[in-house]
Write a protein that holds these residues in place. Sequence first.
Motif, PDB file in Angstrom:
ATOM      1  N   THR A 177       0.835  -1.204   0.000  1.00 11.93           N
ATOM      2  CA  THR A 177       0.000   0.000   0.000  1.00 11.93           C
ATOM      3  C   THR A 177       0.870   1.254   0.000  1.00 11.93           C
ATOM      4  O   THR A 177       0.598   2.213  -0.737  1.00 11.93           O
ATOM      5  CB  THR A 177      -0.925   0.007   1.231  1.00 11.93           C
ATOM      6  N   ILE A 178       1.917   1.261   0.817  1.00  8.70           N
ATOM      7  CA  ILE A 178       2.841   2.398   0.838  1.00  8.70           C
ATOM      8  C   ILE A 178       3.431   2.620  -0.543  1.00  8.70           C
ATOM      9  O   ILE A 178       3.487   3.747  -1.047  1.00  8.70           O
ATOM     10  CB  ILE A 178       3.962   2.166   1.873  1.00  8.70           C
ATOM     11  N   ARG A 179       3.852   1.529  -1.175  1.00  8.13           N
ATOM     12  CA  ARG A 179       4.472   1.641  -2.497  1.00  8.13           C
ATOM     13  C   ARG A 179       3.503   2.238  -3.516  1.00  8.13           C
ATOM     14  O   ARG A 179       3.878   3.097  -4.321  1.00  8.13           O
ATOM     15  CB  ARG A 179       4.954   0.270  -2.965  1.00  8.13           C
ATOM     16  N   GLU A 180       2.261   1.788  -3.480  1.00  5.52           N
ATOM     17  CA  GLU A 180       1.256   2.321  -4.405  1.00  5.52           C
ATOM     18  C   GLU A 180       1.044   3.813  -4.176  1.00  5.52           C
ATOM     19  O   GLU A 180       0.921   4.584  -5.127  1.00  5.52           O
ATOM     20  CB  GLU A 180      -0.066   1.561  -4.237  1.00  5.52           C
ATOM     21  N   ARG A 181       1.020   4.205  -2.917  1.00  3.97           N
ATOM     22  CA  ARG A 181       0.764   5.616  -2.601  1.00  3.97           C
ATOM     23  C   ARG A 181       1.899   6.521  -3.060  1.00  3.97           C
ATOM     24  O   ARG A 181       1.652   7.580  -3.643  1.00  3.97           O
ATOM     25  CB  ARG A 181       0.548   5.785  -1.097  1.00  3.97           C
ATOM     26  N   VAL A 182       3.134   6.122  -2.786  1.00  2.00           N
ATOM     27  CA  VAL A 182       4.247   7.035  -3.037  1.00  2.00           C
ATOM     28  C   VAL A 182       4.715   7.030  -4.482  1.00  2.00           C
ATOM     29  O   VAL A 182       5.522   7.890  -4.879  1.00  2.00           O
ATOM     30  CB  VAL A 182       5.443   6.717  -2.111  1.00  2.00           C
ATOM     31  N   SER A 183       4.227   6.107  -5.283  1.00  2.00           N
ATOM     32  CA  SER A 183       4.734   5.978  -6.653  1.00  2.00           C
ATOM     33  C   SER A 183       4.253   7.069  -7.594  1.00  2.00           C
ATOM     34  O   SER A 183       4.665   7.096  -8.762  1.00  2.00           O
ATOM     35  CB  SER A 183       4.369   4.602  -7.217  1.00  2.00           C
ATOM     36  N   GLY A 184       3.413   7.966  -7.111  1.00  2.00           N
ATOM     37  CA  GLY A 184       2.924   9.032  -7.977  1.00  2.00           C
ATOM     38  C   GLY A 184       3.808  10.266  -8.004  1.00  2.00           C
ATOM     39  O   GLY A 184       3.529  11.221  -8.730  1.00  2.00           O
ATOM     40  N   GLY A 185       4.891  10.272  -7.217  1.00  2.00           N
ATOM     41  CA  GLY A 185       5.756  11.451  -7.149  1.00  2.00           C
ATOM     42  C   GLY A 185       7.065  11.253  -7.876  1.00  2.00           C
ATOM     43  O   GLY A 185       7.099  10.815  -9.025  1.00  2.00           O
ATOM     44  N   GLY A 186       8.177  11.581  -7.193  1.00  2.00           N
ATOM     45  CA  GLY A 186       9.495  11.403  -7.781  1.00  2.00           C
ATOM     46  C   GLY A 186       9.829   9.926  -7.925  1.00  2.00           C
ATOM     47  O   GLY A 186       9.042   9.048  -7.544  1.00  2.00           O
ATOM     48  N   SER A 187      10.991   9.631  -8.484  1.00  3.11           N
ATOM     49  CA  SER A 187      11.374   8.235  -8.692  1.00  3.11           C
ATOM     50  C   SER A 187      11.423   7.502  -7.356  1.00  3.11           C
ATOM     51  O   SER A 187      11.890   8.040  -6.353  1.00  3.11           O
ATOM     52  CB  SER A 187      12.724   8.153  -9.402  1.00  3.11           C
ATOM     53  N   VAL A 188      10.934   6.272  -7.351  1.00  3.15           N
ATOM     54  CA  VAL A 188      10.808   5.492  -6.124  1.00  3.15           C
ATOM     55  C   VAL A 188      11.377   4.094  -6.354  1.00  3.15           C
ATOM     56  O   VAL A 188      11.053   3.446  -7.345  1.00  3.15           O
ATOM     57  CB  VAL A 188       9.332   5.379  -5.675  1.00  3.15           C
ATOM     58  N   ASP A 189      12.223   3.639  -5.437  1.00  7.21           N
ATOM     59  CA  ASP A 189      12.762   2.275  -5.465  1.00  7.21           C
ATOM     60  C   ASP A 189      12.409   1.580  -4.162  1.00  7.21           C
ATOM     61  O   ASP A 189      12.629   2.133  -3.085  1.00  7.21           O
ATOM     62  CB  ASP A 189      14.278   2.302  -5.641  1.00  7.21           C
ATOM     63  N   PHE A 190      11.862   0.367  -4.269  1.00 10.76           N
ATOM     64  CA  PHE A 190      11.521  -0.438  -3.099  1.00 10.76           C
ATOM     65  C   PHE A 190      12.313  -1.735  -3.134  1.00 10.76           C
ATOM     66  O   PHE A 190      12.410  -2.386  -4.173  1.00 10.76           O
ATOM     67  CB  PHE A 190      10.030  -0.770  -3.106  1.00 10.76           C
ATOM     68  N   HIS A 191      12.877  -2.112  -1.986  1.00 11.01           N
ATOM     69  CA  HIS A 191      13.570  -3.387  -1.854  1.00 11.01           C
ATOM     70  C   HIS A 191      13.073  -4.081  -0.592  1.00 11.01           C
ATOM     71  O   HIS A 191      12.982  -3.465   0.470  1.00 11.01           O
ATOM     72  CB  HIS A 191      15.087  -3.173  -1.770  1.00 11.01           C
ATOM     73  N   THR A 192      12.744  -5.358  -0.727  1.00 13.05           N
ATOM     74  CA  THR A 192      12.303  -6.151   0.420  1.00 13.05           C
ATOM     75  C   THR A 192      13.247  -7.333   0.604  1.00 13.05           C
ATOM     76  O   THR A 192      13.891  -7.799  -0.342  1.00 13.05           O
ATOM     77  CB  THR A 192      10.859  -6.647   0.245  1.00 13.05           C
ATOM     78  N   TYR A 193      13.293  -7.837   1.853  1.00 10.83           N
ATOM     79  CA  TYR A 193      14.306  -8.822   2.221  1.00 10.83           C
ATOM     80  C   TYR A 193      13.636 -10.008   2.919  1.00 10.83           C
ATOM     81  O   TYR A 193      13.088  -9.856   4.011  1.00 10.83           O
ATOM     82  CB  TYR A 193      15.361  -8.165   3.122  1.00 10.83           C
ATOM     83  N   PRO A 194      13.681 -11.178   2.274  1.00 10.16           N
ATOM     84  CA  PRO A 194      13.020 -12.366   2.847  1.00 10.16           C
ATOM     85  C   PRO A 194      13.575 -12.712   4.225  1.00 10.16           C
ATOM     86  O   PRO A 194      14.782 -12.671   4.465  1.00 10.16           O
ATOM     87  CB  PRO A 194      13.359 -13.475   1.836  1.00 10.16           C
ATOM     88  N   GLY A 195      12.660 -13.018   5.144  1.00 11.08           N
ATOM     89  CA  GLY A 195      13.052 -13.449   6.474  1.00 11.08           C
ATOM     90  C   GLY A 195      13.464 -12.340   7.419  1.00 11.08           C
ATOM     91  O   GLY A 195      13.696 -12.603   8.608  1.00 11.08           O
TER      92      GLY A 195
END
Length: 231
Positions: A177-195
Amino acid sequence: MSNPTEVTTPDGAMPAHLWLPESGRGPGILLLQEIFGVSAYIRRRAQDLADLGYVVLAPQIFWRLGVDEIANGPSMLEDAMAVVGRLDWDSAVSDARAALRALRERPETTGGTGVVGFCFGGGLGYAVVAGEPADALVSFYGSALPGITEAVPSVTTPSLHHFGEDDAYIPMDVVRTIRERVSGGGSVDFHTYPGADHAFDNDDFVNHDPQASAAAWATTESWLREHLPVR
Protein backbone atom coordinates in the motif's frame (compact mmCIF):
# COMPACT_ATOMS: atom_id res chain seq x y z
CA MET A 1 34.73 10.77 14.68
CA SER A 2 31.89 13.21 15.25
CA ASN A 3 31.95 16.78 16.45
CA PRO A 4 29.22 18.29 18.63
CA THR A 5 27.22 21.08 17.06
CA GLU A 6 23.81 22.74 17.39
CA VAL A 7 20.82 23.53 15.21
CA THR A 8 18.93 26.73 15.87
CA THR A 9 15.17 26.32 16.34
CA PRO A 10 12.54 28.85 17.47
CA ASP A 11 12.56 27.17 20.89
CA GLY A 12 16.30 26.93 21.45
CA ALA A 13 19.41 25.11 20.29
CA MET A 14 18.96 21.44 19.34
CA PRO A 15 22.12 19.38 19.99
CA ALA A 16 23.47 17.50 17.00
CA HIS A 17 26.47 15.48 15.86
CA LEU A 18 28.52 16.25 12.75
CA TRP A 19 30.77 13.94 10.75
CA LEU A 20 33.04 15.21 7.98
CA PRO A 21 34.51 13.15 5.15
CA GLU A 22 38.25 12.89 4.72
CA SER A 23 38.15 15.71 2.15
CA GLY A 24 36.47 18.00 4.69
CA ARG A 25 33.54 18.76 2.41
CA GLY A 26 30.96 17.05 0.25
CA PRO A 27 27.22 16.60 -0.29
CA GLY A 28 25.18 16.67 2.89
CA ILE A 29 23.16 13.90 4.50
CA LEU A 30 20.71 14.49 7.32
CA LEU A 31 20.75 11.26 9.34
CA LEU A 32 17.58 10.62 11.34
CA GLN A 33 17.64 8.26 14.28
CA GLU A 34 15.60 5.23 15.26
CA ILE A 35 13.42 5.38 18.36
CA PHE A 36 16.59 4.51 20.30
CA GLY A 37 18.05 7.97 19.65
CA VAL A 38 21.49 8.87 18.33
CA SER A 39 22.79 5.51 19.46
CA ALA A 40 26.14 3.83 18.90
CA TYR A 41 24.58 2.07 15.90
CA ILE A 42 23.41 5.35 14.35
CA ARG A 43 26.85 6.85 14.96
CA ARG A 44 28.45 3.91 13.16
CA ARG A 45 26.17 4.40 10.17
CA ALA A 46 27.00 8.11 10.21
CA GLN A 47 30.69 7.25 9.98
CA ASP A 48 29.94 4.84 7.13
CA LEU A 49 28.30 7.69 5.22
CA ALA A 50 31.16 10.07 5.98
CA ASP A 51 33.57 7.44 4.68
CA LEU A 52 31.64 7.55 1.40
CA GLY A 53 32.36 11.28 1.16
CA TYR A 54 29.29 12.86 2.76
CA VAL A 55 28.93 15.59 5.38
CA VAL A 56 26.60 13.96 7.91
CA LEU A 57 24.43 15.74 10.48
CA ALA A 58 22.53 13.71 13.08
CA PRO A 59 20.29 15.89 15.27
CA GLN A 60 19.08 14.70 18.66
CA ILE A 61 15.39 14.65 17.82
CA PHE A 62 14.44 13.80 21.43
CA TRP A 63 16.22 16.89 22.77
CA ARG A 64 13.02 18.52 23.98
CA LEU A 65 12.56 15.48 26.25
CA GLY A 66 16.14 15.60 27.49
CA VAL A 67 17.03 12.29 25.80
CA ASP A 68 20.02 11.60 23.54
CA GLU A 69 19.86 7.82 23.31
CA ILE A 70 18.18 4.82 24.93
CA ALA A 71 20.56 2.48 26.74
CA ASN A 72 20.95 -1.04 25.35
CA GLY A 73 19.34 -3.70 27.48
CA PRO A 74 16.29 -5.92 27.90
CA SER A 75 13.96 -2.95 28.42
CA MET A 76 15.31 -0.75 25.59
CA LEU A 77 12.29 -1.17 23.35
CA GLU A 78 9.85 -0.46 26.19
CA ASP A 79 11.91 2.54 27.28
CA ALA A 80 12.09 3.90 23.72
CA MET A 81 8.35 3.52 23.17
CA ALA A 82 7.73 5.46 26.37
CA VAL A 83 9.89 8.31 25.09
CA VAL A 84 8.19 8.36 21.69
CA GLY A 85 4.83 8.41 23.46
CA ARG A 86 5.79 11.78 24.95
CA LEU A 87 7.14 13.23 21.69
CA ASP A 88 5.33 16.01 19.86
CA TRP A 89 5.42 14.84 16.22
CA ASP A 90 4.93 18.26 14.65
CA SER A 91 7.83 19.67 16.67
CA ALA A 92 10.00 16.74 15.63
CA VAL A 93 9.24 17.38 11.95
CA SER A 94 9.91 21.10 12.37
CA ASP A 95 13.19 20.41 14.17
CA ALA A 96 14.33 17.95 11.50
CA ARG A 97 13.53 20.41 8.73
CA ALA A 98 15.53 23.06 10.58
CA ALA A 99 18.43 20.60 10.71
CA LEU A 100 18.21 20.01 6.96
CA ARG A 101 18.33 23.75 6.33
CA ALA A 102 21.27 24.12 8.72
CA LEU A 103 23.10 21.33 6.90
CA ARG A 104 22.61 23.08 3.57
CA GLU A 105 24.01 26.30 5.00
CA ARG A 106 27.19 24.73 6.38
CA PRO A 107 30.35 25.76 4.49
CA GLU A 108 31.46 22.11 4.33
CA THR A 109 28.33 21.10 2.40
CA THR A 110 28.89 21.20 -1.34
CA GLY A 111 26.54 19.78 -3.92
CA GLY A 112 23.15 18.41 -2.95
CA THR A 113 21.59 17.26 0.30
CA GLY A 114 19.77 14.07 1.17
CA VAL A 115 18.03 12.41 4.09
CA VAL A 116 18.67 8.92 5.48
CA GLY A 117 16.40 7.63 8.23
CA PHE A 118 15.88 4.40 10.15
CA CYS A 119 12.58 3.17 11.64
CA PHE A 120 11.20 6.28 13.41
CA GLY A 121 13.63 8.34 11.33
CA GLY A 122 12.54 6.67 8.10
CA GLY A 123 9.02 8.00 8.52
CA LEU A 124 10.26 11.31 9.87
CA GLY A 125 12.48 11.70 6.81
CA TYR A 126 9.49 11.34 4.51
CA ALA A 127 7.63 14.00 6.50
CA VAL A 128 10.68 16.27 6.25
CA VAL A 129 10.96 16.12 2.46
CA ALA A 130 7.20 16.52 2.09
CA GLY A 131 7.67 20.14 3.15
CA GLU A 132 11.40 20.64 2.55
CA PRO A 133 12.32 18.74 -0.65
CA ALA A 134 15.80 17.25 -0.87
CA ASP A 135 17.83 15.52 -3.57
CA ALA A 136 17.43 12.04 -2.10
CA LEU A 137 15.63 10.12 0.66
CA VAL A 138 16.63 6.70 1.97
CA SER A 139 14.10 5.18 4.37
CA PHE A 140 14.76 1.97 6.26
CA TYR A 141 11.42 0.44 7.36
CA GLY A 142 9.84 3.81 8.12
CA SER A 143 7.45 3.04 10.95
CA ALA A 144 5.26 6.12 10.46
CA LEU A 145 4.91 5.73 6.69
CA PRO A 146 1.50 4.01 6.74
CA GLY A 147 -0.14 7.06 8.33
CA ILE A 148 2.01 9.73 6.69
CA THR A 149 1.54 8.43 3.15
CA GLU A 150 -2.21 8.37 3.64
CA ALA A 151 -2.12 12.13 4.27
CA VAL A 152 0.78 12.89 1.86
CA PRO A 153 0.73 10.14 -0.77
CA SER A 154 3.75 11.30 -2.76
CA VAL A 155 6.76 13.61 -2.67
CA THR A 156 8.98 15.00 -5.41
CA THR A 157 12.21 13.83 -3.72
CA PRO A 158 13.60 10.59 -5.23
CA SER A 159 13.34 7.86 -2.60
CA LEU A 160 14.69 4.43 -1.74
CA HIS A 161 12.78 2.23 0.70
CA HIS A 162 13.91 -0.92 2.52
CA PHE A 163 11.53 -3.34 4.27
CA GLY A 164 11.88 -6.79 5.80
CA GLU A 165 9.36 -9.29 4.47
CA ASP A 166 8.77 -10.62 8.00
CA ASP A 167 8.42 -7.18 9.63
CA ALA A 168 6.19 -7.63 12.67
CA TYR A 169 5.17 -3.94 12.61
CA ILE A 170 4.79 -3.28 8.87
CA PRO A 171 3.43 -6.39 7.11
CA MET A 172 3.87 -6.83 3.38
CA ASP A 173 0.30 -5.84 2.50
CA VAL A 174 0.99 -2.48 4.19
CA VAL A 175 4.32 -2.19 2.35
CA ARG A 176 2.49 -2.71 -0.95
CA THR A 177 0.00 0.00 0.00
CA ILE A 178 2.84 2.40 0.84
CA ARG A 179 4.47 1.64 -2.50
CA GLU A 180 1.26 2.32 -4.40
CA ARG A 181 0.76 5.62 -2.60
CA VAL A 182 4.25 7.04 -3.04
CA SER A 183 4.73 5.98 -6.65
CA GLY A 184 2.92 9.03 -7.98
CA GLY A 185 5.76 11.45 -7.15
CA GLY A 186 9.49 11.40 -7.78
CA SER A 187 11.37 8.24 -8.69
CA VAL A 188 10.81 5.49 -6.12
CA ASP A 189 12.76 2.28 -5.47
CA PHE A 190 11.52 -0.44 -3.10
CA HIS A 191 13.57 -3.39 -1.85
CA THR A 192 12.30 -6.15 0.42
CA TYR A 193 14.31 -8.82 2.22
CA PRO A 194 13.02 -12.37 2.85
CA GLY A 195 13.05 -13.45 6.47
CA ALA A 196 14.04 -10.01 7.76
CA ASP A 197 12.12 -8.41 10.63
CA HIS A 198 11.81 -4.76 11.64
CA ALA A 199 15.09 -2.98 12.48
CA PHE A 200 17.08 -5.65 10.64
CA ASP A 201 19.96 -3.24 9.99
CA ASN A 202 20.62 -2.48 13.66
CA ASP A 203 23.48 -4.75 14.75
CA ASP A 204 22.87 -3.85 18.41
CA PHE A 205 19.27 -5.12 18.32
CA VAL A 206 17.86 -8.62 18.57
CA ASN A 207 16.26 -8.39 15.09
CA HIS A 208 19.55 -7.80 13.29
CA ASP A 209 19.77 -9.79 10.04
CA PRO A 210 23.37 -9.68 8.75
CA GLN A 211 22.52 -10.82 5.23
CA ALA A 212 19.64 -8.37 4.76
CA SER A 213 21.66 -5.59 6.37
CA ALA A 214 24.62 -6.09 4.04
CA ALA A 215 22.39 -6.24 0.97
CA ALA A 216 20.40 -3.15 1.94
CA TRP A 217 23.51 -1.12 2.70
CA ALA A 218 25.17 -2.09 -0.59
CA THR A 219 22.01 -0.99 -2.40
CA THR A 220 21.98 2.26 -0.42
CA GLU A 221 25.58 3.05 -1.34
CA SER A 222 25.02 2.52 -5.07
CA TRP A 223 21.70 4.40 -5.01
CA LEU A 224 23.27 7.38 -3.24
CA ARG A 225 26.13 7.43 -5.75
CA GLU A 226 23.50 7.87 -8.46
CA HIS A 227 21.18 10.37 -6.78
CA LEU A 228 23.60 12.25 -4.51
CA PRO A 229 27.00 11.86 -6.16
CA VAL A 230 30.24 12.82 -4.45
CA ARG A 231 32.36 14.88 -6.85
